[in-house]
Design a protein around this motif. Sequence first.
Motif, short mmCIF file in Angstrom:
data_model
loop_
_atom_site.label_atom_id
_atom_site.label_comp_id
_atom_site.label_asym_id
_atom_site.label_seq_id
_atom_site.Cartn_x
_atom_site.Cartn_y
_atom_site.Cartn_z
N LEU A 255 0.83 -1.20 0.00
CA LEU A 255 0.00 0.00 0.00
C LEU A 255 0.86 1.26 0.00
N ILE A 256 2.00 1.20 0.67
CA ILE A 256 2.94 2.32 0.66
C ILE A 256 3.45 2.55 -0.76
N VAL A 257 3.79 1.47 -1.45
CA VAL A 257 4.26 1.58 -2.83
C VAL A 257 3.15 2.13 -3.72
N LEU A 258 1.92 1.67 -3.50
CA LEU A 258 0.80 2.07 -4.35
C LEU A 258 0.42 3.53 -4.15
N SER A 259 0.41 3.99 -2.91
CA SER A 259 -0.05 5.36 -2.61
C SER A 259 1.10 6.35 -2.43
N GLY A 260 2.30 5.85 -2.17
CA GLY A 260 3.43 6.74 -1.94
C GLY A 260 3.35 7.48 -0.63
#
Length: 343
Positions: A255-260
Motif C-alpha cells: 500500500l505504501i508503494v501504491l499510494s506513496g
Amino acid sequence: MTQPAPTARRDAQPSAGPQNRERGGRRPAGLRADARNLSLLGVLAALVVVGGLTRPDQFLAASNLQLVLTQASVIGVVTVGMTFVITGGGIDLSVGAIVALASVWATTVATQEYGFAGILFTAAAVGLGCGLVNGLLIAYGGMAPFIATLAMLASARGLALQITDGRTQIVTVDAVLDLGVPDAYVLGVPPLVLVFAAVTAIGWLLLNRTVFGRRTVAVGGNAEAARLAGIDVRRQRLYLYLLSGLCCGIAAFLLIVLSGSGQNTNGNLYELDAIAAAIIGGTLLSGGRGTIAGSVLGVLVFTTITNIFALNNLQSDVQQIAKGAIIVAAVLVQRRTLRDSAT
C-alpha cells in the motif's frame, strides 16, 4: 455336507459404516469445491462482460486491468492470512488497523532514513508484533478471538492516529516509489501483482501440502480432537495470528508503494473485505475448511465490482449493498451445503 457361512465374502464387501461414508463424502466435497471455484470464475467472467459493455473504452484498457490487479494485490495478501485464521477456527477483526499502523510506522522520517530495507522491515515487524499480541491473548490468554482482535483494532487505529497526528506521511525513498511506476513492470505485470502471486502460491502450498496446513484444518474442525491427537492447539493458533500479522505487514508495504504515503486511515474496512472474500471463496466461517484459490477469486470479484462501480460513477453505498448481498448469499449457500453433507 453343510456349507460354511460365507463370512469372508461378506467381510470383503465395502461396509456401509462411518469410514465408508466418510470416504464417499470426501469425493463430493472436492467436486463441490471445484464447482464453487468454477462458479466464481463464471461470476468474474460475467463482471468482465458487464464492464466491457458499459465502459468498453476504459474497463478493457490495459492500464485499468493493471489497476484492478494492483488494487486486488493489497487486500488479497490480507485475505490469504485471513483464510488461515478462519480455517483454524478464529477471526481477525484487526487486519485493517494493523495495515494502517504498519504503513504509518514504516513511513516516519526516522524509518525512511534507513531506505527501502528499513521501510520493508518495519512494516513486516509491526505486522508480526501485532499478530504476536493477538495470538498470545487468544491462544494463551484464553480471550475470544472477536474480543482480542477488536481490542487490537481500536488500539492500532489509535496508535496510528497518534503517530501521524492526523497528517499524511509522504514517502521520499525512490527505491520504494519506483516499484509503482510502469518502468518497473515485468512483461506488463506490476511488481505488486507478482508479490501477491508469490504470497498466494506459498499460502496454497502451506495449506494444502504441509503438516502446518493439516494441523490448521484439524484445529479449526475440532480443537479438542486435535489436542487428543497430539497437536499443540495453542501454539498452532499463535502461529496463525503471526501469519495473519505478517500478511498485514506485507500488504502495508504494498500500500505504501501504491499510494506513496502512510496514513492512519489506510486499511479501512479491510477486515470486512477479507472475511467476505474468504467466505464467498468457500472458506467455512466456523473453521475446518479453507481454500486459498477460492479466496483469491473472491478478492478479484469484489475488486472488479468496485472498479465497475467507479467507472460508471455509481454511488458507493450501492456498491456496499451489492457486496452485502453477495456475502449473505454465500453464507446461505454454505449452510445449505453443510446441511446436505450432514444428511
